[in-house]
Structures are given as structure tokens and as C-alpha cells.
Design a protein around this motif. Structure first.
Motif, PDB file in Angstrom:
ATOM      1  N   GLN A  97      73.067  79.765  13.715  1.00 47.49           N
ATOM      2  CA  GLN A  97      71.885  78.943  13.487  1.00 47.49           C
ATOM      3  C   GLN A  97      72.126  77.562  14.072  1.00 47.49           C
ATOM      4  OE1 GLN A  97      69.088  80.104  12.297  1.00 47.49           O
ATOM      5  NE2 GLN A  97      69.985  82.103  11.906  1.00 47.49           N
ATOM      6  N   PRO A  98      71.278  76.986  14.860  1.00 48.80           N
ATOM      7  CA  PRO A  98      70.094  77.616  15.409  1.00 48.80           C
ATOM      8  C   PRO A  98      70.478  78.654  16.454  1.00 48.80           C
ATOM      9  CG  PRO A  98      70.327  75.401  16.278  1.00 48.80           C
ATOM     10  CD  PRO A  98      71.420  75.599  15.262  1.00 48.80           C
ATOM     11  N   ARG A  99      69.731  79.709  16.522  1.00 47.79           N
ATOM     12  CA  ARG A  99      70.053  80.878  17.337  1.00 47.79           C
ATOM     13  C   ARG A  99      70.208  80.534  18.824  1.00 47.79           C
ATOM     14  NH1 ARG A  99      72.961  84.640  17.925  1.00 47.79           N
ATOM     15  NH2 ARG A  99      72.307  86.212  19.351  1.00 47.79           N
ATOM     16  N   HIS A 100      69.454  79.568  19.336  1.00 46.42           N
ATOM     17  CA  HIS A 100      69.510  79.260  20.767  1.00 46.42           C
ATOM     18  C   HIS A 100      70.896  78.757  21.188  1.00 46.42           C
ATOM     19  CE1 HIS A 100      68.561  75.265  19.145  1.00 46.42           C
ATOM     20  NE2 HIS A 100      69.192  74.804  20.205  1.00 46.42           N
ATOM     21  N   LEU A 101      71.718  78.328  20.251  1.00 45.05           N
ATOM     22  CA  LEU A 101      73.064  77.865  20.597  1.00 45.05           C
ATOM     23  C   LEU A 101      73.999  79.015  20.958  1.00 45.05           C
ATOM     24  CD1 LEU A 101      73.634  75.053  17.970  1.00 45.05           C
ATOM     25  CD2 LEU A 101      73.000  74.836  20.376  1.00 45.05           C
ATOM     26  N   ALA A 102      73.688  80.216  20.519  1.00 47.00           N
ATOM     27  CA  ALA A 102      74.572  81.348  20.776  1.00 47.00           C
ATOM     28  C   ALA A 102      74.145  82.184  21.966  1.00 47.00           C
ATOM     29  CB  ALA A 102      74.652  82.244  19.539  1.00 47.00           C
ATOM     30  N   GLY A 103      72.929  82.114  22.396  1.00 45.30           N
ATOM     31  CA  GLY A 103      72.474  82.944  23.498  1.00 45.30           C
ATOM     32  C   GLY A 103      72.227  84.362  23.041  1.00 45.30           C
ATOM     33  N   ARG A 104      72.172  85.286  23.966  1.00 46.33           N
ATOM     34  CA  ARG A 104      71.820  86.665  23.648  1.00 46.33           C
ATOM     35  C   ARG A 104      73.013  87.494  23.181  1.00 46.33           C
ATOM     36  NH1 ARG A 104      66.741  88.591  25.793  1.00 46.33           N
ATOM     37  NH2 ARG A 104      65.671  86.865  26.764  1.00 46.33           N
ATOM     38  N   GLY A 105      74.222  87.052  23.436  1.00 48.24           N
ATOM     39  CA  GLY A 105      75.386  87.767  22.937  1.00 48.24           C
ATOM     40  C   GLY A 105      75.713  89.046  23.672  1.00 48.24           C
ATOM     41  N   ASP A 106      75.480  89.120  24.953  1.00 44.76           N
ATOM     42  CA  ASP A 106      75.739  90.334  25.720  1.00 44.76           C
ATOM     43  C   ASP A 106      77.183  90.348  26.213  1.00 44.76           C
ATOM     44  OD1 ASP A 106      75.746  92.521  27.385  1.00 44.76           O
ATOM     45  OD2 ASP A 106      73.929  91.955  28.466  1.00 44.76           O
ATOM     46  N   PRO A 107      78.055  91.240  25.661  1.00 46.36           N
ATOM     47  CA  PRO A 107      79.455  91.258  26.078  1.00 46.36           C
ATOM     48  C   PRO A 107      79.658  91.678  27.527  1.00 46.36           C
ATOM     49  CG  PRO A 107      79.020  93.043  24.543  1.00 46.36           C
ATOM     50  CD  PRO A 107      77.770  92.213  24.617  1.00 46.36           C
ATOM     51  N   ARG A 108      78.622  92.210  28.152  1.00 47.69           N
ATOM     52  CA  ARG A 108      78.764  92.573  29.566  1.00 47.69           C
ATOM     53  C   ARG A 108      78.973  91.353  30.442  1.00 47.69           C
ATOM     54  NH1 ARG A 108      73.790  96.604  30.315  1.00 47.69           N
ATOM     55  NH2 ARG A 108      72.845  94.873  29.178  1.00 47.69           N
ATOM     56  N   HIS A 109      78.579  90.158  29.957  1.00 48.72           N
ATOM     57  CA  HIS A 109      78.857  88.947  30.742  1.00 48.72           C
ATOM     58  C   HIS A 109      80.360  88.824  30.970  1.00 48.72           C
ATOM     59  CE1 HIS A 109      78.631  84.913  32.321  1.00 48.72           C
ATOM     60  NE2 HIS A 109      79.633  84.611  31.532  1.00 48.72           N
ATOM     61  N   ILE A 110      81.138  89.164  29.977  1.00 46.13           N
ATOM     62  CA  ILE A 110      82.597  89.088  30.080  1.00 46.13           C
ATOM     63  C   ILE A 110      83.127  90.228  30.930  1.00 46.13           C
ATOM     64  CG2 ILE A 110      84.752  89.249  28.769  1.00 46.13           C
ATOM     65  CD1 ILE A 110      83.185  87.912  26.439  1.00 46.13           C
ATOM     66  N   THR A 111      82.779  91.446  30.577  1.00 46.18           N
ATOM     67  CA  THR A 111      83.364  92.610  31.256  1.00 46.18           C
ATOM     68  C   THR A 111      82.952  92.685  32.716  1.00 46.18           C
ATOM     69  OG1 THR A 111      81.583  94.037  30.429  1.00 46.18           O
ATOM     70  CG2 THR A 111      83.606  93.929  29.124  1.00 46.18           C
ATOM     71  N   GLN A 112      81.689  92.405  33.021  1.00 48.64           N
ATOM     72  CA  GLN A 112      81.244  92.479  34.413  1.00 48.64           C
ATOM     73  C   GLN A 112      81.865  91.385  35.267  1.00 48.64           C
ATOM     74  OE1 GLN A 112      76.974  92.591  34.130  1.00 48.64           O
ATOM     75  NE2 GLN A 112      76.947  94.768  33.652  1.00 48.64           N
ATOM     76  N   ALA A 113      82.025  90.184  34.719  1.00 49.70           N
ATOM     77  CA  ALA A 113      82.654  89.098  35.487  1.00 49.70           C
ATOM     78  C   ALA A 113      84.113  89.429  35.794  1.00 49.70           C
ATOM     79  CB  ALA A 113      82.557  87.784  34.718  1.00 49.70           C
ATOM     80  N   LEU A 114      84.825  89.968  34.822  1.00 49.39           N
ATOM     81  CA  LEU A 114      86.231  90.315  35.059  1.00 49.39           C
ATOM     82  C   LEU A 114      86.345  91.462  36.058  1.00 49.39           C
ATOM     83  CD1 LEU A 114      87.636  90.025  31.418  1.00 49.39           C
ATOM     84  CD2 LEU A 114      87.865  88.383  33.286  1.00 49.39           C
ATOM     85  N   ARG A 115      85.493  92.476  35.922  1.00 51.43           N
ATOM     86  CA  ARG A 115      85.544  93.599  36.864  1.00 51.43           C
ATOM     87  C   ARG A 115      85.206  93.123  38.282  1.00 51.43           C
ATOM     88  NH1 ARG A 115      87.400  97.970  37.061  1.00 51.43           N
ATOM     89  NH2 ARG A 115      85.603  99.257  37.462  1.00 51.43           N
ATOM     90  N   ALA A 116      84.242  92.225  38.414  1.00 48.19           N
ATOM     91  CA  ALA A 116      83.876  91.700  39.733  1.00 48.19           C
ATOM     92  C   ALA A 116      85.027  90.908  40.353  1.00 48.19           C
ATOM     93  CB  ALA A 116      82.622  90.833  39.623  1.00 48.19           C
ATOM     94  N   ALA A 117      85.897  90.340  39.508  1.00 50.98           N
ATOM     95  CA  ALA A 117      87.046  89.569  39.992  1.00 50.98           C
ATOM     96  C   ALA A 117      88.265  90.456  40.247  1.00 50.98           C
ATOM     97  CB  ALA A 117      87.391  88.476  38.985  1.00 50.98           C
TER      98      ALA A 117
END
Length: 160
Positions: free
Chosen positions: A22-42
Motif C-alpha cells: 500500500q499504496p499499490r502503485h509503489l509495487a507495480g504488477r509483480g511479474d517475476p518474468r521481469h527477472i527471469t527473462q532479463a537473466l535469460r536474455a543476458a
């Protein structure tokens, strides 16, 4: 590719609220693919077992690992991140299910950056702000925030 007609979080993570920030906008959508896809792309390798519900990613030099492994315990470690410095020193950190993905992604994004030539000062800004700094006999370092002092004129308050 995931079958769009099978209801899983992989199909629609945007509709899943992983935590109650709270407030929710501080956390974003919480999609763990942001982490996994960035690491795989690297170039990080996926060493996950397809028959086990986890993700295990390993850096190209095998010095860093990121594991996402849901824990049935309410406050168990879901994310485990481990690393080894060039001089052989090792480190690790763990985060629970309620840690915003945006915080974790800043840490994992930093793993993709080259190591700085000089270590930035991390303790001096804290001690300048009144934190106490300690280093034990094993070389472990820690800092504690300053204790709150009662406000002038405050009646009935106790310092925490």
C-alpha cells in the motif's frame, strides 16, 4: 508455449496480486518474468527441473545463481540469490513471497552489470545519518538505525 485455455498464473500474471503493498502503485504488477527473462536474455542458463515447480538460473560464469522455489510456509524463502566474488568470497540473500518483484529485479539487474572498479562507500552515508556501525571478529559488518528520541513537548510518549 503455454496453452492460453489452461488457467495458470503464467498465462495471466497481471491479474494476480502477489502481495498487499500500500499504496499499490509503489509495487507495480509483480511479474517475476521481469527477472527471469532479463537473466535469460543476458545468457543465464536455465537448470530448472521441468517436473518440479521451481526456476533455477545460473550465470554464464557459474558464479551467481537465482532460485525461485515457492515455499508452503507463510514466511519461507521463495527467492534465493547466491554469488561468489572474484576473490572467492561468497554471499547470499533470501526473500519471501511478499517481497515486491521490483525490489528483486533491481538486485538481479545489478548482477548483470560489470563490477565497479572501486567499491562505493556504503557505511559512511549511514554513519553520517546517525547509524551505528559494527564489524565483528569474523569481518561481518552491520549497521543499526539511530534510536528515536522523544519529540520536544511530547507528553506521554516513550522512545522506541
Amino acid at each position: 508455449m503455454t496453452d492460453p485455455y489452461l488457467p495458470t498464473r503464467a498465462n495471466s500474471p497481471h491479474g494476480t496480486i502477489w502481495l498487499e503493498t500500500q499504496p499499490r502503485h509503489l509495487a507495480g504488477r509483480g511479474d517475476p518474468r521481469h527477472i527471469t527473462q532479463a537473466l535469460r536474455a543476458a545468457g543465464w542458463a536455465n537448470h530448472s527441473d521441468p517436473d518440479f515447480p521451481h526456476v533455477l538460473l545460473v550465470s554464464p560464469d557459474y558464479r551467481n545463481t537465482v532460485v525461485l522455489e515457492p515455499d508452503p510456509e507463510p514466511y519461507g524463502a521463495w527467492w534465493r540469490i547466491r554469488g561468489q566474488e572474484e576473490d572467492g568470497r561468497r554471499w547470499y540473500t533470501e526473500f519471501g513471497a511478499h517481497t515486491p518483484v521490483e525490489i528483486l529485479s533491481h538486485l538481479t539487474d545489478a548482477l548483470l552489470e560489470p563490477a565497479p572498479e572501486q567499491t562505493p562507500p556504503i557505511w559512511s552515508p549511514l554513519t553520517a545519518a546517525g547509524w551505528s556501525y559494527e564489524r565483528d571478529e569474523h569481518g561481518n559488518e552491520s549497521a543499526q538505525p539511530p534510536r528515536r528520541r522523544p519529540q520536544p513537548g511530547a507528553v506521554g510518549r516513550r522512545a522506541g
